[in-house]
Motif scaffolding. Structure first.
Motif, PDB file in Angstrom:
ATOM      1  N   PRO A 172      -3.075  -0.604   8.354  1.00 32.47           N
ATOM      2  CA  PRO A 172      -1.809   0.133   8.464  1.00 32.47           C
ATOM      3  C   PRO A 172      -1.616   1.081   7.278  1.00 32.47           C
ATOM      4  O   PRO A 172      -0.850   0.807   6.356  1.00 32.47           O
ATOM      5  N   VAL A 173      -2.308   2.209   7.315  1.00 33.61           N
ATOM      6  CA  VAL A 173      -2.248   3.144   6.196  1.00 33.61           C
ATOM      7  C   VAL A 173      -1.532   4.452   6.534  1.00 33.61           C
ATOM      8  O   VAL A 173      -1.164   5.209   5.637  1.00 33.61           O
ATOM      9  N   ASP A 174      -1.337   4.749   7.799  1.00 36.55           N
ATOM     10  CA  ASP A 174      -0.666   5.990   8.188  1.00 36.55           C
ATOM     11  C   ASP A 174       0.841   5.810   8.152  1.00 36.55           C
ATOM     12  O   ASP A 174       1.371   4.737   8.481  1.00 36.55           O
ATOM     13  N   TRP A 175       1.548   6.875   7.779  1.00 36.84           N
ATOM     14  CA  TRP A 175       3.003   6.823   7.765  1.00 36.84           C
ATOM     15  C   TRP A 175       3.546   6.927   9.193  1.00 36.84           C
ATOM     16  O   TRP A 175       3.347   7.921   9.885  1.00 36.84           O
ATOM     17  N   THR A 176       4.219   5.880   9.649  1.00 37.27           N
ATOM     18  CA  THR A 176       4.857   5.880  10.965  1.00 37.27           C
ATOM     19  C   THR A 176       6.331   5.467  10.852  1.00 37.27           C
ATOM     20  O   THR A 176       7.000   5.329  11.868  1.00 37.27           O
ATOM     21  N   GLY A 177       6.781   5.252   9.623  1.00 38.42           N
ATOM     22  CA  GLY A 177       8.158   4.818   9.412  1.00 38.42           C
ATOM     23  C   GLY A 177       8.267   3.391   8.926  1.00 38.42           C
ATOM     24  O   GLY A 177       9.370   2.936   8.592  1.00 38.42           O
TER      25      GLY A 177
END
Length: 256
Positions: A172-177
């Motif tokens: 979980p490294v991407d910004w999704t909130g």
């Protein structure tokens, strides 16, 4: 006039009023974005435009990290916090230590035995419209992480080469909130939250000792940065034991 809110103020380390940082924020147009997009743009910049690497110390100002163009958990976190506050997003630091095993493969094997058993670590907590989120997934840039994923293809658990995760194929490294992590499984001790990194480093210092500190600054970190660049280009060094999880995965696949 700076805001009275301690989670929005500049500090010696969070020097978002420095011309280089102020210029970056203006040139990227980050202040004109909605908060979700602000956090995502700043986060993406720190994650991928500031390469994973080792600065000469943890307690350097954000403007120095920006000038270096690289950083690790603590220094990239300082820059992330400065940029977030510079666009008006409240944030704080959460301090930890991580087991040194997480750095094996990056730390040269010849000096690994003398490295401290625990290494100072931190992530950034940012306040969103939905509440507080933990941001740690910015530490490894996409190219470096991609090289690890290729080297340990199909494996899920890895503690080494700068990563500590149980979901290597899709961490979980991407910004999704929401929360992002890439070294979470290596955490040893939790020091709690701090309004600014200045306070954290005032209370907690890396226990190198005078000689090891000199060696780190002058020799070892440069050696580590050379290894980081090699890994990023796909040359992941073989470290006995660290590839067992991948070998076991392959054996299980063959058996199936």
């Amino acid at each position: 006039m700076y805001p009275a809110d301690p989670l929005l103020k500049p500090t010696r380390l969070l020097d978002f009023d420095h011309p280089s940082i102020a210029r970056l924020i203006t040139n990227r147009g980050w202040k004109e974005l909605a908060q979700h997009e602000q956090i995502g743009a700043v986060y993406g910049f720190v994650r991928n435009e500031i390469a994973f690497g080792y600065n000469h110390a943890d307690d350097i100002p954000a403007s120095r990290v920006l000038a270096d163009g690289y950083g690790q958990c603590n220094t990239k976190g300082t820059l992330l916090m400065a940029l977030l506050r510079g666009v008006g997003v409240r944030c704080r630091l959460h301090g930890f230590t991580i087991h040194k095993a997480l750095q094996r493969g990056v730390v040269p094997e010849i000096v690994y035995p003398i490295a401290p058993g625990e290494i100072l670590h931190s992530w950034v907590e940012a306040e969103t419209e939905e509440g507080w989120v933990n941001l740690e997934g910015f530490i490894l840039d996409e190219s470096f992480l991609g090289a690890l994923q290729a080297a340990f293809s199909g494996a899920e658990t890895l503690c080494g080469y700068g990563a500590g995760t149980n979901c290597l194929t899709a961490p979980p490294v991407d910004w999704t909130g929401g929360d992002t992590y890439i070294q979470k499984t290596g955490i040893a001790r939790d020091f709690g939250t701090f309004d600014a990194p200045d306070e954290f480093y005032r209370d907690h210092r890396q226990a190198f000792g005078i000689l090891r500190d000199w060696l780190y600054r002058k020799v070892i970190r440069h050696w580590m940065n050379t290894r980081v660049r090699a890994i990023r280009s796909g040359r992941v060094p073989h470290i006995p034991g660290l590839d067992l999880v991948n070998h076991r995965h392959e054996e299980n696949q063959d058996a199936a």
